[in-house]
Design an enzyme around this catalytic site. Structure first.
Site, PDB file in Angstrom:
ATOM      1  CB  SER A 247      -0.966  -0.034   1.184  1.00  0.00           C
ATOM      2  OG  SER A 247      -1.993   0.906   1.026  1.00  0.00           O
ATOM      3  CG  ASP A 341      -6.057  -2.570  -4.544  1.00  0.00           C
ATOM      4  OD1 ASP A 341      -6.875  -2.180  -3.691  1.00  0.00           O
ATOM      5  OD2 ASP A 341      -4.860  -2.219  -4.555  1.00  0.00           O
ATOM      6  CG  HIS A 375      -5.336  -2.491  -0.648  1.00  0.00           C
ATOM      7  ND1 HIS A 375      -4.582  -1.998  -1.697  1.00  0.00           N
ATOM      8  CD2 HIS A 375      -4.830  -1.912   0.480  1.00  0.00           C
ATOM      9  CE1 HIS A 375      -3.674  -1.150  -1.225  1.00  0.00           C
ATOM     10  NE2 HIS A 375      -3.807  -1.087   0.082  1.00  0.00           N
TER      11      HIS A 375
END
Length: 431
Positions: A247, A341, A375
């Site tokens: 991330s 995602d 994600h």
């Protein structure tokens, strides 16, 4: 008094009968295992063709309970084997050997399994139920930190985090892990990588101990100090250094690999090819942040905020100054991305990074894509996170993905990450 004694005796007798019916759940090879290891679940002692419900449950550090269940039918010998038999209904269907683990789910939609204390064994309770009665029970003890791994809190100069060192004197390749959860370093991945023979520093960079609660800028010198600290460990000296990120920490890792010397390998999971949200400084270099526009967000049918299209395009005129010049890096890259995602456009960003490397005559990259994963691709059997609070958006957001596909991605990606570091950092595997 006699009445109490009789009642007490009766209850004890019923309890013994309840669990001495001959039905048992077995976990192979053992009831105890490492967090990332699968177990072989079998039930024996049932009646031929008997239908039962298998249930699983785990409670996280915040007290949130995650559950899964599935219906099975015993074979002619009264056995159920999750490696062989299909679930007839429940949290999943079909042959799913680890379904009772990857399907674990809380009653609330917006949550992420909280696991920051790796010294705490994760307990997964499994039950076999018939006619609403528990007829067998077992607990799977999933250890986050292996025997012999040294966990060392780090407060060296400005840096804060936790060092995980394999047993022995080394030498061990070093890895800097920059993922954080609720402000604290995400120690689970670091501990499991240490089990594989790496010295890993899980480095915090905001909201932890005396670090700023919310950073308005990042200085790569702080991360450089963390890398230097890792290099200075006697067990790591003269060994190669790798980075692992996910991330937002992905663009931090790409920046480190680009601007700091001596980074041999970088894993970027669902990150961005541009510096995002917060400016990065290193010496006389400043990389401005790529920003986002919340007006581009939308609501899902579940009523969750989808911000997947909110980030500005790195290839736009405004976005180009934020793009990290990864072609300057000397090490190897592995980009792991999820096509489902919805935190942001991970696949697009990874392709841009790979295209940039290729355009500069480099082939030092690998791109791994997972079609239906969300994600947070973390370690195997970490419960799936569909939605949770997002600090930058200041809202609960939808992270995308499907539980089964996401679990398969986590298992596959984990082995790829380990293999990548073993290859690029020349590590000897510890079993």
């Amino acid at each position: 008094m006699l009445k109490f004694a009789v009642t007490h005796f009766a209850r004890n007798t019923l309890a013994k009968m309840h669990y001495s019916s001959g039905v048992s759940i077995r976990l192979l090879p053992s009831n105890k295992c490492s967090f990332e290891d699968p177990v072989h679940v079998t039930v024996s002692g049932l009646n031929p063709q008997q239908r039962v419900v298998l249930r699983s449950k785990i409670t996280d550090e915040k007290g949130l309970v995650f559950k899964a269940s599935a219906t099975y039918q015993a074979d002619n010998s009264g056995q159920v084997d999750l490696n062989r038999d299909s679930s007839l209904g429940g949290s999943f269907t079909g042959v799913e050997p680890m379904g009772l683990f990857w399907a674990l789910k809380a009653d609330v939609v917006s949550c992420k399994f909280a696991l920051t204390d790796v010294t705490r064994t994760q307990l997964v309770d499994l039950e076999c139920v018939s006619d609403d009665k528990v007829i067998a029970k077992v607990t799977n003890e999933r250890h986050c930190i292996a025997d012999g791994i040294r966990r060392i809190p780090v407060t060296e100069g400005r840096i804060r985090g936790t060092l995980f060192m394999p047993p022995g004197k080394g030498s061990f390749p070093g890895i800097l892990d920059t993922n954080v959860f609720r402000g604290a370093p995400f120690e689970l991945r670091a501990a499991l990588l240490a089990k594989r023979g790496f010295a890993v520093l899980a480095l915090a960079f905001q909201g932890y101990q005396d670090l700023p609660k919310k950073a308005d800028k990042f200085h790569l010198e702080y991360f450089e100090e963390g890398i230097d600290f890792l290099r200075q460990q006697p067990e790591v000296k003269d060994q190669k250094i790798g980075l692992v990120s996910i991330s937002k920490s992905g663009d931090l890792a790409l920046s480190m690999a680009t601007f700091l010397p001596g980074i041999s390998a970088t894993v970027c999971v669902n990150g961005c090819n541009a510096n995002t949200v917060i400016p990065i400084y290193y010496k006389d270099i400043c990389v401005p942040p790529l920003m986002f526009d919340v007006k581009r967000s939308k609501m899902t049918p579940l009523g969750l905020l989808d911000i997947g299209d909110c980030m500005n395009d790195p290839m736009s005129k405004e976005g180009l100054p934020s793009v990290i010049p990864v072609e300057r890096a000397s090490g190897q890259f592995m980009f792991i991305v999820s096509e489902a995602d919805r935190n942001w456009q991970s696949v697009y960003y990874a392709k841009l990074a790979c295209d940039r490397l290729k355009a500069h005559g480099k082939n030092n990259y690998e791109l791994v894509k997972y079609e239906k994963a969300g994600h947070f691709i973390e370690v195997p059997y970490m419960p799936f996170c569909l939605a949770n609070f997002h600090a930058a958006a200041n809202h609960v957001i939808f992270f995308g993905g499907e539980p089964k596909a996401h679990s398969e991605a986590q298992c596959d990606a984990w082995q790829r990450i380990v293999n990548f570091f073993q290859k690029t950092l020349s590590c000897n595997t510890l079993l």
